[in-house]
Every structure is written in C-alpha cells, then in structure tokens.
Design an enzyme around this catalytic site. Sequence first.
Site: not given
Ligand SMILES: CC(C)(O)CC(=O)SCCNC(=O)CCNC(=O)[C@H](O)C(C)(C)COP(=O)(O)OP(=O)(O)OC[C@H]1O[C@@H](n2cnc3c(N)ncnc32)[C@H](O)[C@@H]1OP(=O)(O)O
Length: 258
Positions: A65, A109, A112, A132
Amino acid sequence: MTYENIIVAKHGKVALITLNRPKALNALSPDLTRELGEALDVLEIDPTVAAVVLTGSEKAFAAGADIKVMKDWSYMDVYSANFITATWERIAKFRKPTIAAVAGYALGGGCELAMMCDFIIAADNAKFGQPEITIGTIPGAGGTQRLTRLIGKSKAMEMVLTGRMMDAVEAERAGLVTRIVPADQLISDALKTAEKIASMSMPIAMMAKDAVNRAYEVSLSEGIHFERRLFHSTFATEDQKEGMNAFSEKRPPVFKDK
Ligand SMILES: CC(C)(O)CC(=O)SCCNC(=O)CCNC(=O)[C@H](O)C(C)(C)COP(=O)(O)OP(=O)(O)OC[C@H]1O[C@@H](n2cnc3c(N)ncnc32)[C@H](O)[C@@H]1OP(=O)(O)O
C-alpha cells in the site's frame, strides 16, 4: 478504457493488466486500486475475455500500500473507507481465472494482491514479504489469513512478525508460488498458461475455480457436496457434450462457452 496507473492489454482471450507506477515500485495508491477494480468490472462481463494475468515491473510487482498516502490517515479515515479490503478484494471475487505474474518485490499489499489471484507464477528475482510490522502496522488485506493458509502457521507467523522476505525458491518450496521462471520469460510464460486456460470452456473453468476456492471456506463434506453439484451442472452445458464427444471422436474440442 485508459487508466493512469494500470495498463490493460488483450492477448487473444487473455487480458494482461500491468501495474504501472514504476517510480513508486507500484505502491498501491487508492487511485491505482480503484482503477484496478474498474478494469476488473469491465473484464468480468466481457465475453471475449476468459482469463486475466496481473503483473508489475521487473523490479516490483507491488511494494505494498502507498505508505506516503496513508501515513497520516486517522482511524476514522480507514474505518469509514473500509480501507483496505473493500476495493482490493475485487480481484479475489473475480469469477474468471486470474494469474499473478510476480517479478521483484511483492511486499505487504503487493503480496496480498498476488495471493488474491488464483495462483502465482514467480520470476527468479521475486521476493515476497509482509513487512507491515516494520512500519508499525499489520497486514490489512488478507495477509495474515491467506499467507497462513498457503504456507502454514510457522512460516507465516515468522514472516508477519519479523517482516522477513522470502525469495522465489523458498516461496515455491513453501507452496506460495506454483513455479519459478527466468525473469525475462515471466510474461510469456504467464500468458501461455492463461491462454491454455482460456482455450477451455469459460463457464467450466469458472465452475472449477469456484469449486477449488470453496475448499477454503467450508468443511470437507460441504466442499465435496458443492463440488458434486457443480460437477452435475457441467452436464447442463453444451461444452460438456462437445468435450466428451470430441474425445470419443478423437478430435480436439471446439468449446462455445455455452
Ligand atoms: C496493505 C496493507 C494494509 O497490508 C499495508 C501495506 O501494504 S503497508 C506497505 C508494506 N510495504 C513496505 O513496507 C515496503 C516499503 N518499501 C520498501 O521497503 C523499499 O522500497 C523496497 C525494499 C521495496 C525497495 O527498496 P529500494 O530498492 O531501496 O527502493 P526505494 O528507494 O525504497 O523505493 C523507490 C521508490 O519507491 C517508493 N516506495 C517504495 N515502496 C513504497 C510504498 N509502499 N509506498 C510508497 N512509496 C513506496 C520509495 O519511497 C521510493 O520513492 P522516492 O522516495 O524515491 O520518491
């Protein structure tokens, strides 16, 4: 129809939906999931579409998400909007067969959403996880339930409590994915598989899907009863006659989806 966050393309009787927010690793914003739901509404009643493949980019199926969008939401915001199951569950309720073709990250998500499809084909670079807990919440779109049913309590519990990711090999061994293919063959393999399904009778494939899914909802005896009723129903279709006559006549069947 055109969308901002997804691309829908037809390949014969298969619709390929590509999540298209690559810069945000296909983070599932409310706009993206709304568009996905709208596209599925259209595809479900399109008689020329018999199966759907859902995919993302080579780096990310979907990284979950959109954390930046939801980070300041209040309890009432999420409760009133029934975030997150309401729109996302659309794909789980989709009646035609669905395949998730997962390359790269399928997290939160994203994992999921993949599990809401009928099965998952993984690229060799796929990574699955429910991280999460690392951002102060828990899975909210079925992760604790579907992951546990698919890979068992121990592994699911560990993943949900630690946020550890699983690579493609472990995911296949655990039963989360049906098979692993090289990343550059993911889409062609998923489309080929979907086309195989689409070559069957659509109503029969829908009944088969319905019957398998029932195994998750009811007792064994209820499930077997349900299966038998659907099996009986196949004999009301022209395609059952065609399939069995074609076998007897040693020729390929020509299904009419009737
Ligand atoms: C649905 C529910 C209720 O179950 C809840 C959820 O889904 S909560 C979200 C769970 N997901 C996460 O916690 C994963 C978050 N992302 C990461 O940990 C990392 O991005 C990565 C390991 C997937 C990849 O890392 P890396 O290669 O270093 O790339 P980044 O620089 O981190 O990401 C690139 C770019 O994408 C944006 N990004 C990544 N994931 C998300 C996200 N879930 N939401 C919003 N944006 C996301 C990240 O911020 C980067 O953007 P910029 O900040 O550079 O503009």
